[in-house]
Design a protein around this motif. Structure first.
Motif, PDB file in Angstrom:
ATOM      1  N   ALA A  64       0.832  -1.210   0.000  1.00 32.78           N
ATOM      2  CA  ALA A  64       0.000   0.000   0.000  1.00 32.78           C
ATOM      3  C   ALA A  64       0.860   1.251   0.000  1.00 32.78           C
ATOM      4  CB  ALA A  64      -0.926  -0.012   1.213  1.00 32.78           C
ATOM      5  N   PHE A  65       1.914   1.265   0.784  1.00 28.46           N
ATOM      6  CA  PHE A  65       2.803   2.427   0.817  1.00 28.46           C
ATOM      7  C   PHE A  65       3.473   2.629  -0.542  1.00 28.46           C
ATOM      8  CE2 PHE A  65       1.645   2.784   4.974  1.00 28.46           C
ATOM      9  CZ  PHE A  65       2.475   3.530   5.801  1.00 28.46           C
ATOM     10  N   ALA A  66       3.842   1.530  -1.200  1.00 26.39           N
ATOM     11  CA  ALA A  66       4.430   1.646  -2.533  1.00 26.39           C
ATOM     12  C   ALA A  66       3.418   2.239  -3.505  1.00 26.39           C
ATOM     13  CB  ALA A  66       4.904   0.279  -3.012  1.00 26.39           C
ATOM     14  N   ARG A  67       2.154   1.849  -3.385  1.00 29.45           N
ATOM     15  CA  ARG A  67       1.101   2.392  -4.248  1.00 29.45           C
ATOM     16  C   ARG A  67       0.902   3.881  -3.982  1.00 29.45           C
ATOM     17  NH1 ARG A  67      -3.784  -1.556  -3.085  1.00 29.45           N
ATOM     18  NH2 ARG A  67      -4.968   0.055  -4.192  1.00 29.45           N
ATOM     19  N   MET A  68       1.200   4.318  -2.763  1.00 30.10           N
ATOM     20  CA  MET A  68       1.069   5.733  -2.417  1.00 30.10           C
ATOM     21  C   MET A  68       2.310   6.524  -2.808  1.00 30.10           C
ATOM     22  SD  MET A  68      -0.943   5.762   1.274  1.00 30.10           S
ATOM     23  CE  MET A  68       0.125   4.598   2.131  1.00 30.10           C
ATOM     24  N   GLY A  69       3.279   5.836  -3.428  1.00 33.79           N
ATOM     25  CA  GLY A  69       4.491   6.513  -3.864  1.00 33.79           C
ATOM     26  C   GLY A  69       5.532   6.678  -2.780  1.00 33.79           C
ATOM     27  N   LEU A  70       5.428   5.899  -1.711  1.00 29.39           N
ATOM     28  CA  LEU A  70       6.362   5.983  -0.591  1.00 29.39           C
ATOM     29  C   LEU A  70       7.271   4.756  -0.579  1.00 29.39           C
ATOM     30  CD1 LEU A  70       3.798   7.039   2.170  1.00 29.39           C
ATOM     31  CD2 LEU A  70       5.349   8.542   0.905  1.00 29.39           C
ATOM     32  N   LYS A  71       8.519   4.941  -0.187  1.00 24.49           N
ATOM     33  CA  LYS A  71       9.431   3.816  -0.055  1.00 24.49           C
ATOM     34  C   LYS A  71       9.065   3.041   1.209  1.00 24.49           C
ATOM     35  CE  LYS A  71      13.339   6.049  -2.383  1.00 24.49           C
ATOM     36  NZ  LYS A  71      14.756   6.503  -2.246  1.00 24.49           N
ATOM     37  N   PRO A  72       8.664   1.773   1.058  1.00 27.61           N
ATOM     38  CA  PRO A  72       8.170   1.021   2.218  1.00 27.61           C
ATOM     39  C   PRO A  72       9.177   0.870   3.347  1.00 27.61           C
ATOM     40  CG  PRO A  72       7.548  -0.061   0.169  1.00 27.61           C
ATOM     41  CD  PRO A  72       8.531   1.014  -0.192  1.00 27.61           C
ATOM     42  N   THR A  73      10.470   0.851   3.038  1.00 26.48           N
ATOM     43  CA  THR A  73      11.464   0.715   4.108  1.00 26.48           C
ATOM     44  C   THR A  73      11.891   2.061   4.684  1.00 26.48           C
ATOM     45  OG1 THR A  73      13.224   0.614   2.435  1.00 26.48           O
ATOM     46  CG2 THR A  73      12.342  -1.479   3.249  1.00 26.48           C
ATOM     47  N   GLN A  74      11.444   3.146   4.075  1.00 21.93           N
ATOM     48  CA  GLN A  74      11.701   4.485   4.618  1.00 21.93           C
ATOM     49  C   GLN A  74      10.531   4.953   5.465  1.00 21.93           C
ATOM     50  OE1 GLN A  74      12.532   7.470   1.666  1.00 21.93           O
ATOM     51  NE2 GLN A  74      12.836   9.105   3.174  1.00 21.93           N
ATOM     52  N   TYR A  75       9.320   4.665   4.983  1.00 19.35           N
ATOM     53  CA  TYR A  75       8.108   5.012   5.705  1.00 19.35           C
ATOM     54  C   TYR A  75       7.394   3.705   6.056  1.00 19.35           C
ATOM     55  CZ  TYR A  75       9.031   9.647   3.830  1.00 19.35           C
ATOM     56  OH  TYR A  75       9.614  10.842   3.507  1.00 19.35           O
ATOM     57  N   ARG A  76       7.453   3.327   7.318  1.00 19.14           N
ATOM     58  CA  ARG A  76       6.880   2.064   7.752  1.00 19.14           C
ATOM     59  C   ARG A  76       5.537   2.301   8.442  1.00 19.14           C
ATOM     60  NH1 ARG A  76      11.309  -1.560   7.650  1.00 19.14           N
ATOM     61  NH2 ARG A  76      13.332  -0.480   7.664  1.00 19.14           N
ATOM     62  N   SER A  77       4.638   1.339   8.312  1.00 16.96           N
ATOM     63  CA  SER A  77       3.394   1.415   9.066  1.00 16.96           C
ATOM     64  C   SER A  77       3.724   1.349  10.557  1.00 16.96           C
ATOM     65  CB  SER A  77       2.467   0.259   8.686  1.00 16.96           C
ATOM     66  OG  SER A  77       3.007  -0.979   9.127  1.00 16.96           O
ATOM     67  N   ALA A  78       2.808   1.836  11.386  1.00 15.84           N
ATOM     68  CA  ALA A  78       3.054   1.869  12.824  1.00 15.84           C
ATOM     69  C   ALA A  78       3.310   0.481  13.382  1.00 15.84           C
ATOM     70  CB  ALA A  78       1.864   2.511  13.532  1.00 15.84           C
ATOM     71  N   SER A  79       2.582  -0.523  12.890  1.00 14.43           N
ATOM     72  CA  SER A  79       2.770  -1.877  13.407  1.00 14.43           C
ATOM     73  C   SER A  79       4.139  -2.430  13.034  1.00 14.43           C
ATOM     74  CB  SER A  79       1.668  -2.806  12.887  1.00 14.43           C
ATOM     75  OG  SER A  79       1.559  -2.729  11.481  1.00 14.43           O
ATOM     76  N   GLU A  80       4.601  -2.164  11.819  1.00 10.09           N
ATOM     77  CA  GLU A  80       5.926  -2.631  11.432  1.00 10.09           C
ATOM     78  C   GLU A  80       7.008  -1.956  12.277  1.00 10.09           C
ATOM     79  OE1 GLU A  80       8.959  -3.143   7.624  1.00 10.09           O
ATOM     80  OE2 GLU A  80       6.978  -2.241   7.306  1.00 10.09           O
ATOM     81  N   ALA A  81       6.885  -0.661  12.491  1.00 11.48           N
ATOM     82  CA  ALA A  81       7.879   0.058  13.286  1.00 11.48           C
ATOM     83  C   ALA A  81       7.934  -0.483  14.713  1.00 11.48           C
ATOM     84  CB  ALA A  81       7.552   1.546  13.295  1.00 11.48           C
ATOM     85  N   LEU A  82       6.769  -0.779  15.293  1.00 15.41           N
ATOM     86  CA  LEU A  82       6.735  -1.327  16.643  1.00 15.41           C
ATOM     87  C   LEU A  82       7.355  -2.718  16.694  1.00 15.41           C
ATOM     88  CD1 LEU A  82       3.167  -0.261  17.831  1.00 15.41           C
ATOM     89  CD2 LEU A  82       5.333   0.585  18.733  1.00 15.41           C
ATOM     90  N   LEU A  83       6.988  -3.563  15.743  1.00 17.05           N
ATOM     91  CA  LEU A  83       7.520  -4.925  15.716  1.00 17.05           C
ATOM     92  C   LEU A  83       9.034  -4.924  15.519  1.00 17.05           C
ATOM     93  CD1 LEU A  83       4.709  -6.640  13.655  1.00 17.05           C
ATOM     94  CD2 LEU A  83       5.555  -7.471  15.866  1.00 17.05           C
ATOM     95  N   ARG A  84       9.499  -4.045  14.665  1.00 18.38           N
ATOM     96  CA  ARG A  84      10.934  -3.952  14.404  1.00 18.38           C
ATOM     97  C   ARG A  84      11.679  -3.559  15.680  1.00 18.38           C
ATOM     98  NH1 ARG A  84      14.408  -0.023  11.567  1.00 18.38           N
ATOM     99  NH2 ARG A  84      15.886  -1.167  10.258  1.00 18.38           N
ATOM    100  N   ARG A  85      11.155  -2.582  16.389  1.00 21.70           N
ATOM    101  CA  ARG A  85      11.785  -2.152  17.635  1.00 21.70           C
ATOM    102  C   ARG A  85      11.717  -3.254  18.691  1.00 21.70           C
ATOM    103  NH1 ARG A  85      10.871   3.663  20.716  1.00 21.70           N
ATOM    104  NH2 ARG A  85      12.356   3.277  22.425  1.00 21.70           N
ATOM    105  N   PHE A  86      10.566  -3.912  18.783  1.00 19.01           N
ATOM    106  CA  PHE A  86      10.379  -4.971  19.770  1.00 19.01           C
ATOM    107  C   PHE A  86      11.324  -6.144  19.499  1.00 19.01           C
ATOM    108  CE2 PHE A  86       7.997  -8.726  21.361  1.00 19.01           C
ATOM    109  CZ  PHE A  86       7.908  -8.365  22.699  1.00 19.01           C
TER     110      PHE A  86
END
Length: 230
Positions: A64-86
């Motif tokens: 979805a972020f790619a469809r919005m023109g955003l780099k998925p690994t630069q702009y992460r969804s809140a759940s991905e950012a939390l899981l990554r930190r955890f």
């Protein structure tokens, strides 16, 4: 007050599954350790088998972020950012009981959850493309203007309470010690998302009811019933 996703969102993302809770009677002097520990144990078990980037829930948001023109690994969804930190740190910082609870639930379900202090929201709240003149306040107090067509959470006054959809909430409506009423929103885009969001909303309703002795208003949102009045 009401919450909904605009026609543009449903047209562009027909796979969207969303649920919301309106919770009053919030106070900070409660214990959420038991519920948080349960959700974190679920997340830890999943992460022992694969990284968050391999979860279907996270992959759907990356697309979805790619469809919005955003780099998925630069702009992460809140759940991905939390899981990554955890995954890296083994824990999350304690902020406020309702935030700690929702962050832990987001870890367990790998679904982004937004929590808004309703005392800071004017009128109705809608997920929609930005015009570009909406005001967004960062956690440091700086003012920004979303890009035109960027997906935001916007209230009736034109204030943006989140940028890049599930990427970045505003500091303006963040939960604080004096917060008494919140709107909790969970959104998913993966196959089977509706069932997962429903399970998540039910789990949060039970946890919130137990912890704060309240009965939240709850809604599942879909194209045919997209508005939550509370």
């Amino acid at each position: 007050m009401s919450f909904k996703h605009s026609d543009d969102i449903w047209n562009d993302f027909p796979e969207l599954a969303a649920g919301a809770l309106h919770v009053g009677g919030i106070r900070k002097e409660v214990a959420v350790d038991t519920q948080v520990a349960h959700f974190e144990a679920v997340a830890r078990a999943r992460l022992s088998e694969r990284t968050e980037g391999e979860f279907p829930e996270i992959q759907a948001w990356r697309r979805a972020f790619a469809r919005m023109g955003l780099k998925p690994t630069q702009y992460r969804s809140a759940s991905e950012a939390l899981l990554r930190r955890f995954r890296k740190e083994g824990t999350l910082p304690k902020i406020h009981p309702i935030i700690d609870l929702c962050n832990a639930a987001s870890l367990a379900f790998a679904i982004p959850i937004a929590v808004f202090d309703l005392g800071k929201v004017t009128g109705d709240l809608e997920v929609r493309p930005a015009v570009g003149d909406e005001i967004y306040t960062t956690f440091s107090g700086d003012m920004e203007f979303p890009e035109p067509q960027e997906i935001i959470f916007a209230d009736t006054s034109g204030r943006a309470h989140a940028r890049r959809w599930t990427n970045r909430q505003s500091g303006y409506s963040a939960v604080r010690e004096e917060t008494t009423a919140v709107l909790i929103v969970a959104e998913a885009l993966h196959a089977g998302g509706e069932a997962d969001v429903r399970r998540l909303i039910d789990a949060l309703r039970e946890a919130v009811g137990t912890i704060w002795s309240v009965d939240p208003e709850v809604a599942m949102l879909e194209r045919a019933a997209r508005r939550f009045d509370f």
